[in-house]
Design an enzyme around this catalytic site. Sequence first.
Site, short mmCIF file in Angstrom:
data_model
loop_
_atom_site.label_atom_id
_atom_site.label_comp_id
_atom_site.label_asym_id
_atom_site.label_seq_id
_atom_site.Cartn_x
_atom_site.Cartn_y
_atom_site.Cartn_z
CD GLU A 31 7.80 40.23 29.79
OE1 GLU A 31 8.55 41.04 29.25
OE2 GLU A 31 8.00 38.99 29.77
CB CYS B 43 12.72 35.68 26.80
SG CYS B 43 13.71 34.47 27.72
CG HIS C 38 11.50 38.60 30.63
ND1 HIS C 38 10.50 37.93 29.98
CD2 HIS C 38 12.55 37.75 30.71
CE1 HIS C 38 10.92 36.70 29.67
NE2 HIS C 38 12.16 36.57 30.11
#
Length: 211
Positions: free
Chosen positions: A195, A86, A193
């Site tokens: 994560e 990002c 994302h």
Amino acid sequence: MKIGILRFPGTNCDYDIVEMVKAKSMTPVWLWHQDQFDPQSVDRVIVPGGFSYGDYLRCGALAAKSEVMKSVFEFAKKGRPILGICNGFQILCETGLLPGVLLRNQNLKFIDKWVDLQEENQNPYFNPKSSKKDIRLPIAHGEGRFYISREELKKIQDQNQIWLRYKEDINGSTERIAGIMNLEKNICALMPHPERALWDWMGGQDGFNFL
């Protein structure tokens, strides 16, 4: 394995990355924006998401000029793996380590949703063990529209540098590109994302193998 995690004023996904690193039984190492670091001190570097320097001037532009990036350049020259997520993607493009630029979404709105992606080319360092070509990850960005000139687009297509594509047009990105790599494949970045997609309770596990 030691994972260096960059931190700038405004970074807000750093602890999410720490949890991802710990989930893979790896060791997180903080890398502060005002300091340089020994490239031998970590095995990989992650540039997390957030709003570095409050996105003043332009997303990632100020972070790209920070002291820690001198060490990131040295790390990159040695062929060591770097992942941008990002805002990290925006920063790596602003440094010139990756081609292209991230612009405001086509609809001029912040987009926060899960998206379907297709892995165009596999990266040898990040998500290398995945046998899935179709993956699902969340996005959360206002300036995630990837833009690249026609000449550069042909080059990254010919050199298999397109990592991920959105399966649908999410934000107006050129050729629905969601992630790219450099020619040597040691530097890569994506707007989604991984994560935030480690376990089923988060909404999916497709991000687990990115480390």
